[in-house]
Design a protein around this motif. Structure first.
Motif, PDB file in Angstrom:
ATOM      1  N   TYR A   1     -51.637 -41.043  36.715  1.00 49.03           N
ATOM      2  CA  TYR A   1     -50.585 -41.293  35.737  1.00 49.03           C
ATOM      3  C   TYR A   1     -49.247 -40.795  36.286  1.00 49.03           C
ATOM      4  O   TYR A   1     -49.162 -39.680  36.799  1.00 49.03           O
ATOM      5  N   ILE A   2     -48.221 -41.619  36.180  1.00 44.99           N
ATOM      6  CA  ILE A   2     -46.865 -41.158  36.469  1.00 44.99           C
ATOM      7  C   ILE A   2     -46.327 -40.586  35.161  1.00 44.99           C
ATOM      8  O   ILE A   2     -46.008 -41.332  34.227  1.00 44.99           O
ATOM      9  N   ILE A   3     -46.267 -39.267  35.066  1.00 39.76           N
ATOM     10  CA  ILE A   3     -45.906 -38.626  33.798  1.00 39.76           C
ATOM     11  C   ILE A   3     -44.422 -38.263  33.738  1.00 39.76           C
ATOM     12  O   ILE A   3     -43.927 -37.855  32.682  1.00 39.76           O
ATOM     13  N   SER A   4     -43.726 -38.412  34.863  1.00 41.53           N
ATOM     14  CA  SER A   4     -42.306 -38.083  34.853  1.00 41.53           C
ATOM     15  C   SER A   4     -41.640 -38.696  36.074  1.00 41.53           C
ATOM     16  O   SER A   4     -42.270 -38.878  37.118  1.00 41.53           O
ATOM     17  N   SER A   5     -40.360 -39.002  35.931  1.00 40.12           N
ATOM     18  CA  SER A   5     -39.574 -39.496  37.061  1.00 40.12           C
ATOM     19  C   SER A   5     -38.136 -39.035  36.893  1.00 40.12           C
ATOM     20  O   SER A   5     -37.694 -38.741  35.770  1.00 40.12           O
ATOM     21  N   ALA A   6     -37.417 -38.962  37.997  1.00 41.59           N
ATOM     22  CA  ALA A   6     -36.025 -38.520  37.948  1.00 41.59           C
ATOM     23  C   ALA A   6     -35.246 -39.160  39.078  1.00 41.59           C
ATOM     24  O   ALA A   6     -35.804 -39.494  40.131  1.00 41.59           O
ATOM     25  N   SER A   7     -33.943 -39.329  38.868  1.00 38.01           N
ATOM     26  CA  SER A   7     -33.092 -39.930  39.893  1.00 38.01           C
ATOM     27  C   SER A   7     -31.720 -39.280  39.871  1.00 38.01           C
ATOM     28  O   SER A   7     -31.191 -38.953  38.809  1.00 38.01           O
ATOM     29  N   ILE A   8     -31.169 -39.091  41.060  1.00 38.89           N
ATOM     30  CA  ILE A   8     -29.812 -38.567  41.201  1.00 38.89           C
ATOM     31  C   ILE A   8     -29.125 -39.375  42.290  1.00 38.89           C
ATOM     32  O   ILE A   8     -29.738 -39.684  43.317  1.00 38.89           O
ATOM     33  N   VAL A   9     -27.881 -39.772  42.069  1.00 39.45           N
ATOM     34  CA  VAL A   9     -27.192 -40.667  43.000  1.00 39.45           C
ATOM     35  C   VAL A   9     -25.776 -40.175  43.281  1.00 39.45           C
ATOM     36  O   VAL A   9     -25.285 -39.239  42.645  1.00 39.45           O
ATOM     37  N   GLY A  10     -25.140 -40.854  44.225  1.00 32.16           N
ATOM     38  CA  GLY A  10     -23.772 -40.536  44.589  1.00 32.16           C
ATOM     39  C   GLY A  10     -22.759 -41.348  43.803  1.00 32.16           C
ATOM     40  O   GLY A  10     -23.098 -42.106  42.887  1.00 32.16           O
ATOM     41  N   SER A  11     -21.498 -41.224  44.209  1.00 25.58           N
ATOM     42  CA  SER A  11     -20.404 -41.835  43.451  1.00 25.58           C
ATOM     43  C   SER A  11     -20.430 -43.360  43.501  1.00 25.58           C
ATOM     44  O   SER A  11     -20.161 -44.020  42.491  1.00 25.58           O
ATOM     45  N   LYS A  12     -20.750 -43.933  44.643  1.00 28.97           N
ATOM     46  CA  LYS A  12     -20.758 -45.401  44.758  1.00 28.97           C
ATOM     47  C   LYS A  12     -21.837 -46.006  43.867  1.00 28.97           C
ATOM     48  O   LYS A  12     -21.599 -47.010  43.183  1.00 28.97           O
TER      49      LYS A  12
END
Length: 235
Positions: A14-25
């Motif tokens: 099971y994928i119980i959590s996900s997260a993402s962080i990105v730059g300005s563009k």
């Protein structure tokens, strides 16, 4: 095993959590509001591009753990990779977690690779909870594969642009409080080389591998694995 390239998990992770962080563009793009966090200083408070990428991985994993209401000691393994030599973004970014770390290098497929390896570990009952993380940074990737930004090299009007960002997932053998997705299986690609030499067009190098998948020659329920397409030759 289904066919020659695909796995079907009996005990589904099971994928119980996900997260993402990105730059300005990336934050300014059409999906900008969908990311968990965006940094408008692409150095992310670091002294160099490589250290900035390390901070991306660390923060992405922290966000994913927080969403799942877990702490780092709840993870038995971390599968992580990046685009840099010796995977230094992952190594330095995750060193403080002191969790068994499986370093991966799959270039643009590292996200899928980490989920595949993490899914196999959970499905095989080798771990109950694992982290799967990948990252890239435009400036560190340019130094690695093309020209450092300080060189002032002119890019063509159409060129591949490496994402500045990191994605993290938490896999579990049990659904817990929330489930983002269930992993039914995975397909592992083969190396397909059509002799593409344009470093500004990485998509053309990778696209053939997605089409070179041998179908499963079965009947019944297992025959519904996927829709297949014959590879088209790239000029």
């Amino acid at each position: 095993m289904l066919g020659k390239q695909s796995l079907q998990f009996t005990c589904k992770p099971y994928i119980i959590s996900s997260a993402s962080i990105v730059g300005s563009k990336e934050a300014k793009g059409p999906m900008g509001k969908l990311f968990d966090k965006a940094g408008y200083d692409d150095m992310f408070g670091a002294q160099n591009w490589e250290d900035a990428e390390s901070s991306l991985q660390k923060e992405a994993l922290e966000i994913a753990l927080s969403k799942a209401k877990l702490v780092k000691n709840d993870l038995q393994m971390v599968f992580a990779g990046d685009l840099l030599g010796q995977s230094i973004a992952s190594s330095f970014g995750l060193a403080g977690y002191q969790v068994p770390h499986v370093g991966l290098y799959g270039a643009c497929s590292t996200c899928g690779l980490s989920l595949t390896m993490g899914g196999m570990a959970v499905a095989g009952a080798f771990a109950q909870k694992v982290g799967c993380i990948t990252s890239s940074h435009f400036a560190s990737a340019e130094k690695e594969f093309r020209f450092p930004l300080a060189y002032g090299n002119q890019r063509p009007k159409s060129a591949t642009w490496t994402v500045t960002g990191s994605g993290a997932f938490i896999l579990s053998d049990k659904p817990g409080e929330q489930v983002c997705a269930v992993m039914e299986g995975a397909t592992i690609g083969k190396i397909v080389d059509y002799g593409i030499k344009d470093s500004m067009n990485m998509g053309a190098c990778m696209a053939p591998a997605t089409g070179r998948i041998e179908p499963y020659q079965g009947n019944g329920a297992n025959a519904k694995l996927m829709v297949l397409h014959k590879p088209s030759k790239i000029a």
